[in-house]
Design an enzyme around this catalytic site. Structure first.
Site, PDB file in Angstrom:
ATOM      1  N   GLY A  17       0.823  -1.215   0.000  1.00 62.06           N
ATOM      2  CA  GLY A  17       0.000   0.000   0.000  1.00 62.06           C
ATOM      3  C   GLY A  17       0.855   1.262   0.000  1.00 62.06           C
ATOM      4  N   THR A  42      -5.996  -3.912  -2.368  1.00 62.49           N
ATOM      5  CA  THR A  42      -5.829  -2.541  -2.883  1.00 62.49           C
ATOM      6  C   THR A  42      -4.355  -2.195  -3.084  1.00 62.49           C
ATOM      7  OG1 THR A  42      -5.881  -1.665  -0.628  1.00 62.49           O
ATOM      8  CG2 THR A  42      -7.955  -1.645  -1.847  1.00 62.49           C
ATOM      9  N   ASP A  63      -2.941 -12.908   3.800  1.00 60.88           N
ATOM     10  CA  ASP A  63      -4.020 -12.125   4.387  1.00 60.88           C
ATOM     11  C   ASP A  63      -3.846 -12.072   5.894  1.00 60.88           C
ATOM     12  OD1 ASP A  63      -6.694 -11.372   5.375  1.00 60.88           O
ATOM     13  OD2 ASP A  63      -7.227 -11.585   3.251  1.00 60.88           O
ATOM     14  N   VAL A  64      -3.952 -10.896   6.437  1.00 59.34           N
ATOM     15  CA  VAL A  64      -3.710 -10.707   7.869  1.00 59.34           C
ATOM     16  C   VAL A  64      -4.794 -11.391   8.720  1.00 59.34           C
ATOM     17  CG1 VAL A  64      -4.955  -8.517   8.137  1.00 59.34           C
ATOM     18  CG2 VAL A  64      -2.847  -8.897   9.417  1.00 59.34           C
ATOM     19  N   THR A  97     -10.863  -7.265   8.124  1.00 56.58           N
ATOM     20  CA  THR A  97      -9.407  -7.065   8.046  1.00 56.58           C
ATOM     21  C   THR A  97      -8.923  -6.321   9.285  1.00 56.58           C
ATOM     22  OG1 THR A  97      -9.414  -7.097   5.643  1.00 56.58           O
ATOM     23  CG2 THR A  97      -7.550  -5.996   6.694  1.00 56.58           C
ATOM     24  N   TYR A 150     -15.171   0.995   8.242  1.00 59.85           N
ATOM     25  CA  TYR A 150     -13.786   1.421   8.472  1.00 59.85           C
ATOM     26  C   TYR A 150     -13.639   1.984   9.886  1.00 59.85           C
ATOM     27  CZ  TYR A 150      -9.249   3.599   7.505  1.00 59.85           C
ATOM     28  OH  TYR A 150      -7.923   3.955   7.527  1.00 59.85           O
ATOM     29  N   LYS A 154     -11.757   0.030  12.866  1.00 59.94           N
ATOM     30  CA  LYS A 154     -10.520   0.568  13.448  1.00 59.94           C
ATOM     31  C   LYS A 154     -10.677   0.801  14.944  1.00 59.94           C
ATOM     32  CE  LYS A 154      -7.581   1.019   9.966  1.00 59.94           C
ATOM     33  NZ  LYS A 154      -6.219   0.488   9.964  1.00 59.94           N
ATOM     34  N   THR A 180      -2.837  11.740   5.035  1.00 60.56           N
ATOM     35  CA  THR A 180      -1.432  11.741   4.601  1.00 60.56           C
ATOM     36  C   THR A 180      -1.397  11.654   3.080  1.00 60.56           C
ATOM     37  OG1 THR A 180      -0.834  10.628   6.647  1.00 60.56           O
ATOM     38  CG2 THR A 180       0.770  10.522   4.873  1.00 60.56           C
ATOM     39  N   ARG A 191      -9.459   9.835  -3.283  1.00 56.56           N
ATOM     40  CA  ARG A 191      -9.025  10.760  -2.230  1.00 56.56           C
ATOM     41  C   ARG A 191      -8.857  12.151  -2.800  1.00 56.56           C
ATOM     42  NH1 ARG A 191      -5.753   8.443   2.463  1.00 56.56           N
ATOM     43  NH2 ARG A 191      -7.543   7.277   3.167  1.00 56.56           N
TER      44      ARG A 191
HETATM   45  N1  UDP Z   1     -13.308  15.679  -1.453  1.00 59.67           N
HETATM   46  C1  UDP Z   1     -13.585  16.665  -2.401  1.00 59.67           C
HETATM   47  N2  UDP Z   1     -13.386  16.357  -3.708  1.00 59.67           N
HETATM   48  C2  UDP Z   1     -12.910  15.170  -4.139  1.00 59.67           C
HETATM   49  C3  UDP Z   1     -12.603  14.182  -3.166  1.00 59.67           C
HETATM   50  C4  UDP Z   1     -12.815  14.468  -1.836  1.00 59.67           C
HETATM   51  O1  UDP Z   1     -14.019  17.786  -2.065  1.00 59.67           O
HETATM   52  O2  UDP Z   1     -12.744  14.980  -5.353  1.00 59.67           O
HETATM   53  C5  UDP Z   1     -13.483  16.007  -0.020  1.00 59.67           C
HETATM   54  C6  UDP Z   1     -14.234  14.958   0.787  1.00 59.67           C
HETATM   55  O3  UDP Z   1     -15.636  15.208   0.720  1.00 59.67           O
HETATM   56  C7  UDP Z   1     -13.670  15.205   2.175  1.00 59.67           C
HETATM   57  C8  UDP Z   1     -12.240  15.648   1.924  1.00 59.67           C
HETATM   58  O4  UDP Z   1     -12.190  16.027   0.559  1.00 59.67           O
HETATM   59  O5  UDP Z   1     -14.357  16.249   2.825  1.00 59.67           O
HETATM   60  C9  UDP Z   1     -11.205  14.569   2.178  1.00 59.67           C
HETATM   61  O6  UDP Z   1     -11.603  13.411   1.495  1.00 59.67           O
HETATM   62  P1  UDP Z   1     -10.716  12.092   1.427  1.00 59.67           P
HETATM   63  O7  UDP Z   1     -11.561  11.047   0.761  1.00 59.67           O
HETATM   64  O8  UDP Z   1      -9.407  12.400   0.807  1.00 59.67           O
HETATM   65  O9  UDP Z   1     -10.415  11.696   2.937  1.00 59.67           O
HETATM   66  P2  UDP Z   1     -11.302  11.584   4.269  1.00 59.67           P
HETATM   67  O10 UDP Z   1     -12.696  12.093   4.014  1.00 59.67           O
HETATM   68  O11 UDP Z   1     -11.285  10.136   4.635  1.00 59.67           O
HETATM   69  O12 UDP Z   1     -10.578  12.453   5.238  1.00 59.67           O
END
Ligand code: UDP
Length: 323
Positions: A17, A42, A63-64, A97, A150, A154, A180, A191
């Protein structure tokens, strides 16, 4: 622990990962014999290209959730899909997991006397009512929402590790990792940093979910790995520990920073906010500072620049004529 004449063996689960592979590289550089385990749900073997050139790296597909067949003095548990798109695509696998993985590792650690460093997450705080989040905060988490597999997985894994320490005196260390980013992030895991970078590189509109006023705090991967390494090496430590960068930005600010790095203006479009999307998130890292001297040093623009350069290069290799 440390560099000696005999190399100590460490195990990284989730080695293929994003974070797992950076951790593998760091542990190899520190002189460890490193075993990487991944079921490739993934993970991407390409992330281990550098590690694969080392005679001190050994990879196993596994697999863990299954019993471990490896002896290691320290186990770094990074096995779990971590982006919302991935972890929601198979919620049962995500939950098991985390939880069964923790149970297996704890059983193993109790029998063999090894140390476990476990990757937990800022998601244990849910959509927080306290800001910034301290380790003492219990969180505000929906147990039946889209993120629950998730978040609750966790949280339960933390319980397993903590009980192993309390009841069986096992050496278990929990780090709560905040957002991160850095080189090797997957292009398509949904993300925000990877989405915005790919969109800016392609000249597509940047997608802001909701108003774009929600905040996150982004830590450059090398800073995070430094913190994890220090947690693992400390003779004694009290965890859980938050690890992340306490500089908070809104998604609109992040979009502007990405455009600055890409030297390109693209349109901003709004899309619906996903369910249970936390409004604010920022780590209080007082405890990590006090215990291991943790202090992220890479500013957002610099980290984004390094990540952008890595994305441009990988996109060129993946699709040489597309741009
Ligand atoms: N987000 C966004 N546009 C994108 C993808 C994510 O505005 O194309 C927003 C999402 O709604 C969240 C923030 O960015 O508020 C961080 O999202 P990410 O999935 O990276 O991580 P997490 O929500 O788990 O912190």
């Amino acid at each position: 622990m440390g560099l000696g004449s005999t190399r100590k063996t460490v195990l990284v689960t989730g080695a293929a990962g994003f974070l797992g592979s950076h951790l593998v590289d760091r542990l190899l550089a520190e002189g460890f014999e490193v075993v990487g385990l991944d079921n490739l749900m993934t993970g991407d073997l390409g992330n281990l290209a550098d590690a694969g050139r080392s005679p001190h790296f050994h990879f196993e597909i596994g697999d863990v959730r299954e019993p471990l067949r490896v002896y290691a003095e320290v186990i770094f548990n990074f096995a779990c899909p971590a982006s919302p798109v991935h972890y929601q695509s198979d919620p049962y696998a995500t939950l098991t997991t985390s939880v069964l993985g923790a149970v297996r590792l704890v059983e193993h650690a109790r029998l063999r006397g090894c140390r476990i460093v476990h990757a937990s997450t800022s998601e244990v705080y849910g959509d927080p009512h306290e800001h910034p989040q301290q380790e003492t905060y219990w969180g505000h988490v929906n147990p039946i929402g889209d993120r629950s597999c998730y978040d609750e997985g966790k949280r339960a894994a933390e319980t397993v590790l903590r009980d192993a320490a309390r009841v069986h005196n096992a050496d278990t260390r929990i780090v709560r990792i905040f957002n991160t980013y850095g080189p090797r992030m997957s292009f398509n895991d949904g993300r925000v940093v990877s989405n915005f970078l790919v969109q800016a590189i392609r000249g597509d509109a940047i997608t802001l979910y909701g108003s774009g006023e929600q905040s996150r705090s982004f830590c450059y991967v090398n800073d995070l790995i430094e913190g994890i390494f220090r947690v693992a090496m400390a003779p004694q430590i009290e965890t859980p520990l938050n690890l992340g960068n306490p500089v908070e930005v809104t998604m609109i600010e992040l979009a502007r920073a990405v455009m600055q790095v890409a030297k390109r203006d693209v349109t901003l479009v709004h899309r619906p906010l996903p369910n249970d999307d936390p409004r604010r998130r920022c780590p209080d890292i007082t405890r990590a500072k006090a215990q291991i001297g943790f202090e992220p040093s890479v500013p957002l623009l610099e980290g984004l620049q390094r990540t952008y350069d890595n994305f441009v290069e990988r996109m060129r290799v993946a699709s040489p004529v597309a741009r």
